[in-house]
Design a protein around this motif. Sequence first.
Motif, PDB file in Angstrom:
ATOM      1  N   ILE A 108      20.352  34.589 -26.387  1.00 51.05           N
ATOM      2  CA  ILE A 108      19.438  33.457 -26.207  1.00 51.05           C
ATOM      3  C   ILE A 108      19.434  32.562 -27.448  1.00 51.05           C
ATOM      4  O   ILE A 108      19.541  31.334 -27.349  1.00 51.05           O
ATOM      5  N   LYS A 109      19.346  33.182 -28.631  1.00 54.36           N
ATOM      6  CA  LYS A 109      19.259  32.409 -29.872  1.00 54.36           C
ATOM      7  C   LYS A 109      20.532  31.612 -30.147  1.00 54.36           C
ATOM      8  O   LYS A 109      20.476  30.460 -30.575  1.00 54.36           O
ATOM      9  N   ASN A 110      21.682  32.248 -29.917  1.00 55.01           N
ATOM     10  CA  ASN A 110      22.950  31.682 -30.369  1.00 55.01           C
ATOM     11  C   ASN A 110      23.855  31.215 -29.230  1.00 55.01           C
ATOM     12  O   ASN A 110      25.046  30.956 -29.474  1.00 55.01           O
ATOM     13  N   ASP A 111      23.288  31.143 -28.035  1.00 53.16           N
ATOM     14  CA  ASP A 111      24.082  30.732 -26.873  1.00 53.16           C
ATOM     15  C   ASP A 111      25.351  31.585 -26.747  1.00 53.16           C
ATOM     16  O   ASP A 111      26.438  31.086 -26.386  1.00 53.16           O
ATOM     17  N   ALA A 112      25.198  32.869 -27.068  1.00 50.35           N
ATOM     18  CA  ALA A 112      26.337  33.793 -27.010  1.00 50.35           C
ATOM     19  C   ALA A 112      26.423  34.417 -25.624  1.00 50.35           C
ATOM     20  O   ALA A 112      25.477  34.379 -24.834  1.00 50.35           O
ATOM     21  N   SER A 113      27.573  35.006 -25.342  1.00 48.34           N
ATOM     22  CA  SER A 113      27.735  35.693 -24.054  1.00 48.34           C
ATOM     23  C   SER A 113      26.944  37.005 -24.073  1.00 48.34           C
ATOM     24  O   SER A 113      26.773  37.630 -25.124  1.00 48.34           O
ATOM     25  N   PHE A 114      26.473  37.399 -22.923  1.00 45.82           N
ATOM     26  CA  PHE A 114      25.712  38.656 -22.795  1.00 45.82           C
ATOM     27  C   PHE A 114      26.511  39.585 -21.889  1.00 45.82           C
ATOM     28  O   PHE A 114      26.682  39.310 -20.699  1.00 45.82           O
ATOM     29  N   ASN A 115      27.017  40.689 -22.475  1.00 47.03           N
ATOM     30  CA  ASN A 115      27.935  41.570 -21.756  1.00 47.03           C
ATOM     31  C   ASN A 115      27.332  42.927 -21.392  1.00 47.03           C
ATOM     32  O   ASN A 115      28.056  43.830 -20.975  1.00 47.03           O
ATOM     33  N   LYS A 116      26.035  43.059 -21.567  1.00 44.05           N
ATOM     34  CA  LYS A 116      25.381  44.323 -21.211  1.00 44.05           C
ATOM     35  C   LYS A 116      25.093  44.363 -19.707  1.00 44.05           C
ATOM     36  O   LYS A 116      25.134  43.342 -19.022  1.00 44.05           O
ATOM     37  N   ALA A 117      24.779  45.573 -19.215  1.00 44.35           N
ATOM     38  CA  ALA A 117      24.493  45.746 -17.788  1.00 44.35           C
ATOM     39  C   ALA A 117      23.232  44.989 -17.396  1.00 44.35           C
ATOM     40  O   ALA A 117      22.195  45.110 -18.052  1.00 44.35           O
ATOM     41  N   ILE A 118      23.320  44.208 -16.346  1.00 43.58           N
ATOM     42  CA  ILE A 118      22.161  43.484 -15.820  1.00 43.58           C
ATOM     43  C   ILE A 118      21.488  44.291 -14.718  1.00 43.58           C
ATOM     44  O   ILE A 118      20.257  44.322 -14.615  1.00 43.58           O
ATOM     45  N   ASP A 119      22.265  44.968 -13.908  1.00 43.38           N
ATOM     46  CA  ASP A 119      21.738  45.840 -12.851  1.00 43.38           C
ATOM     47  C   ASP A 119      21.270  47.153 -13.477  1.00 43.38           C
ATOM     48  O   ASP A 119      22.033  47.833 -14.170  1.00 43.38           O
ATOM     49  N   HIS A 120      20.017  47.539 -13.252  1.00 44.32           N
ATOM     50  CA  HIS A 120      19.475  48.761 -13.864  1.00 44.32           C
ATOM     51  C   HIS A 120      20.158  50.031 -13.363  1.00 44.32           C
ATOM     52  O   HIS A 120      20.038  51.089 -13.976  1.00 44.32           O
ATOM     53  N   ASN A 121      20.871  49.936 -12.265  1.00 42.95           N
ATOM     54  CA  ASN A 121      21.596  51.106 -11.740  1.00 42.95           C
ATOM     55  C   ASN A 121      22.955  51.291 -12.405  1.00 42.95           C
ATOM     56  O   ASN A 121      23.598  52.325 -12.205  1.00 42.95           O
ATOM     57  N   GLU A 122      23.395  50.290 -13.172  1.00 43.28           N
ATOM     58  CA  GLU A 122      24.755  50.322 -13.696  1.00 43.28           C
ATOM     59  C   GLU A 122      24.853  50.663 -15.176  1.00 43.28           C
ATOM     60  O   GLU A 122      25.956  50.908 -15.677  1.00 43.28           O
ATOM     61  N   CYS A 123      23.741  50.681 -15.899  1.00 45.16           N
ATOM     62  CA  CYS A 123      23.809  51.131 -17.293  1.00 45.16           C
ATOM     63  C   CYS A 123      23.954  52.651 -17.301  1.00 45.16           C
ATOM     64  O   CYS A 123      23.748  53.323 -16.298  1.00 45.16           O
ATOM     65  N   ALA A 124      24.331  53.218 -18.457  1.00 53.27           N
ATOM     66  CA  ALA A 124      24.585  54.657 -18.543  1.00 53.27           C
ATOM     67  C   ALA A 124      23.345  55.466 -18.149  1.00 53.27           C
ATOM     68  O   ALA A 124      23.447  56.493 -17.466  1.00 53.27           O
ATOM     69  N   PHE A 125      22.174  55.014 -18.577  1.00 49.18           N
ATOM     70  CA  PHE A 125      20.948  55.723 -18.216  1.00 49.18           C
ATOM     71  C   PHE A 125      20.693  55.642 -16.715  1.00 49.18           C
ATOM     72  O   PHE A 125      20.323  56.632 -16.079  1.00 49.18           O
ATOM     73  N   GLY A 126      20.898  54.462 -16.136  1.00 46.62           N
ATOM     74  CA  GLY A 126      20.666  54.294 -14.705  1.00 46.62           C
ATOM     75  C   GLY A 126      21.564  55.181 -13.868  1.00 46.62           C
ATOM     76  O   GLY A 126      21.128  55.776 -12.870  1.00 46.62           O
ATOM     77  N   VAL A 127      22.839  55.296 -14.262  1.00 47.82           N
ATOM     78  CA  VAL A 127      23.783  56.162 -13.546  1.00 47.82           C
ATOM     79  C   VAL A 127      23.314  57.617 -13.625  1.00 47.82           C
ATOM     80  O   VAL A 127      23.286  58.337 -12.628  1.00 47.82           O
ATOM     81  N   TRP A 128      22.937  58.058 -14.851  1.00 51.47           N
ATOM     82  CA  TRP A 128      22.440  59.435 -15.017  1.00 51.47           C
ATOM     83  C   TRP A 128      21.144  59.644 -14.240  1.00 51.47           C
ATOM     84  O   TRP A 128      20.981  60.655 -13.549  1.00 51.47           O
ATOM     85  N   TYR A 129      20.239  58.701 -14.338  1.00 50.21           N
ATOM     86  CA  TYR A 129      18.917  58.812 -13.720  1.00 50.21           C
ATOM     87  C   TYR A 129      19.018  58.991 -12.208  1.00 50.21           C
ATOM     88  O   TYR A 129      18.280  59.778 -11.615  1.00 50.21           O
ATOM     89  N   ASN A 130      19.930  58.286 -11.586  1.00 49.02           N
ATOM     90  CA  ASN A 130      20.073  58.355 -10.134  1.00 49.02           C
ATOM     91  C   ASN A 130      20.713  59.652  -9.664  1.00 49.02           C
ATOM     92  O   ASN A 130      20.625  60.001  -8.482  1.00 49.02           O
ATOM     93  N   GLN A 131      21.337  60.399 -10.580  1.00 52.83           N
ATOM     94  CA  GLN A 131      22.023  61.630 -10.204  1.00 52.83           C
ATOM     95  C   GLN A 131      21.298  62.894 -10.652  1.00 52.83           C
ATOM     96  O   GLN A 131      21.494  63.958 -10.069  1.00 52.83           O
TER      97      GLN A 131
END
Length: 273
Positions: A108-131
């Motif tokens: 937001i500050k630097n108009d940089a690209s954001f490459n982290k998971a946007i879907d909560h099911n797709e981050c590492a925690f979300g994948v583990w949490y669902n299983q």
Amino acid sequence: MSGQNIDSLFKDDQISVITFSTREATFAIPLEQVKYIEKDVKRNIKVGKLDRFNHEVITYQNNAVPLFDFSILTGSRSQFEENQELIAMLNEREKEHKDWMDALENAIKNDASFNKAIDHNECAFGVWYNQFTTNDSDLKEVLDKFYEPHKRIHKLAESLLTSAKEDKTHALGRLEKERHTTLAELLRLFETARERIRNSDRPIIVFVEQNNSAIGALRLDNIQDIESFSLKDFSRDTSTEGIMKRNETDFVIEGFLRRGDSAPCMLINCQPA
């Protein structure tokens, strides 16, 4: 006593045992071979590098006696090891969400690209949490509370990145507010989950009488119950491979106790003939 066979373990065709379990199976020790039970308060002395043929030392009535970790004897993982791994994983997942917020702020500050998971099911925690599943009702209660704040965190990305195109200051203000509310709630849940996992680790030391009146000790993850079985509930183990087959001078799996449709438990003889 120089050793007990199956006939001497059953008195009038009956045997009383204490039962306990690992992740893989349930076990039983004849009650008459049990001398004393205490919580593991880590007063044992480690002897070299532990493997399934080694042991620690603990005192019993002012005498040093061998202490065998049952998970090592059976080649399985102890609850303590599994808990430590789970806590380490939660530490990593917590850090990733702190980093996620920092990455969003930078975008937001630097108009940089954001490459982290946007879907909560797709981050590492979300994948583990669902299983992940657990039989620990207290831990499950804590984990159930993760769903909403974790989902809200990830929904911030699309919303704030869009908002920042119109008003970067407003977007950063909203982000800072979420740090002190939603993220703070998520971090509290991570700590509560770790504390619950730590509190579930309550190993037990069982002192048993072995051959020639020698005393030994076993570290167990739990003790379940005291039960009685009849000789007709017993099936002899005639296999030559499997759990504890290489350690027969200390403890032997004599066979299986099973009543009705219940799951069998493995009968351990601490005084093999």
